[in-house]
Design a protein around this motif. Sequence first.
Motif, PDB file in Angstrom:
ATOM      1  N   ALA A   3       0.842  -1.194   0.000  1.00 30.02           N
ATOM      2  CA  ALA A   3       0.000   0.000   0.000  1.00 30.02           C
ATOM      3  C   ALA A   3       0.878   1.246   0.000  1.00 30.02           C
ATOM      4  CB  ALA A   3      -0.920   0.009   1.221  1.00 30.02           C
ATOM      5  N   HIS A   5       0.798   5.783  -0.852  1.00 26.26           N
ATOM      6  CA  HIS A   5      -0.015   6.964  -1.124  1.00 26.26           C
ATOM      7  C   HIS A   5       0.859   8.139  -1.523  1.00 26.26           C
ATOM      8  CE1 HIS A   5       0.815   7.240   3.261  1.00 26.26           C
ATOM      9  NE2 HIS A   5       0.822   8.548   3.070  1.00 26.26           N
ATOM     10  N   SER A  22      -2.081   5.158   4.086  1.00 24.67           N
ATOM     11  CA  SER A  22      -2.088   3.756   3.670  1.00 24.67           C
ATOM     12  C   SER A  22      -1.046   2.998   4.481  1.00 24.67           C
ATOM     13  CB  SER A  22      -1.784   3.618   2.171  1.00 24.67           C
ATOM     14  OG  SER A  22      -0.493   4.101   1.854  1.00 24.67           O
ATOM     15  N   ALA A  32      -6.575   2.079   4.072  1.00 29.31           N
ATOM     16  CA  ALA A  32      -6.282   3.098   3.066  1.00 29.31           C
ATOM     17  C   ALA A  32      -7.397   4.134   3.085  1.00 29.31           C
ATOM     18  CB  ALA A  32      -6.164   2.475   1.685  1.00 29.31           C
ATOM     19  N   VAL A 239      -4.097   6.646  -3.628  1.00 22.03           N
ATOM     20  CA  VAL A 239      -3.635   5.518  -2.821  1.00 22.03           C
ATOM     21  C   VAL A 239      -3.736   4.283  -3.708  1.00 22.03           C
ATOM     22  CG1 VAL A 239      -4.108   4.013  -0.868  1.00 22.03           C
ATOM     23  CG2 VAL A 239      -4.350   6.479  -0.596  1.00 22.03           C
ATOM     24  N   VAL A 241      -3.306   0.017  -3.599  1.00 24.76           N
ATOM     25  CA  VAL A 241      -3.215  -1.172  -2.754  1.00 24.76           C
ATOM     26  C   VAL A 241      -3.176  -2.380  -3.667  1.00 24.76           C
ATOM     27  CG1 VAL A 241      -4.298  -2.544  -0.939  1.00 24.76           C
ATOM     28  CG2 VAL A 241      -4.519  -0.044  -0.914  1.00 24.76           C
TER      29      VAL A 241
END
Length: 255
Positions: A3, A5, A22, A32, A239, A241
């Motif tokens: 993750a 950001h 995140s 997140a 963000v 993921v």
Amino acid sequence: MNAVHRSDVGRVRAVNEDRAYSETLDNGYTIAVVADGMGGHQAGDVASRLAVETIVRELSALPAELDAKERRSSLEQAILRANDTIFHIASQDEKYNHMGTTVVAALAYQQEVIIGHIGDSRAYVVSRNAIRQLTEDHSLVHELVRKGQITAEEAETHPRRNVLIRALGTDEDVQVDTVEWSLKNDEVLLLCSDGLTRMIDDSTIWTITIDPSLPLTVIADRLIARAIDAGGDDNVTVVLVQGQEPGIKKVGCDD
């Protein structure tokens, strides 16, 4: 899960009213969040910061291995707690009157993702074959499109395209929309503010995001750069993921 950001003030705004978070926590959850604040005199900055801080604090305290129903309820309650916090501060201090923020937040556990959102910050899932928007904007133009009063193309240039019909912190009571998704290892979950989606279209987002040879940090930077190159008239926040196979080292970053 991996993750990352990224956030940028853009070319026009003096203050970045977006906030993001995140992280994959020790209890196994990945959190997140993206929030896009609104309000004069930096009130939007305060609203988005409070939203992210409150949601992260609430979700970080969760016990491990909650079932899907419990995770969904926990995410909804965390967002509602953020709404209470922002609304209370706005009602107590005149300089924060009418402040609010969008929010899109994801709580993931072993590839299973719960997404909660209010406003027009979005969640997408991107695969090698397609990009799919998981959330529906709580905006005036989206309602007009949904009712057939304008086309999607007309919505892109509509003079009231920034008007929200639902936001976090502007009303004492608010409804949180939720979506569930099982994230495959070859898929990427994207959360973003409208500073990205108003500058570049879904096809461009897909093209940048699908390259499996690029680290998530590079993809995030390229999304931000493309939005700024396209005008950058708003803050831009993303963000990303991604699921990972067992044994792969986690990669993360801060703003």
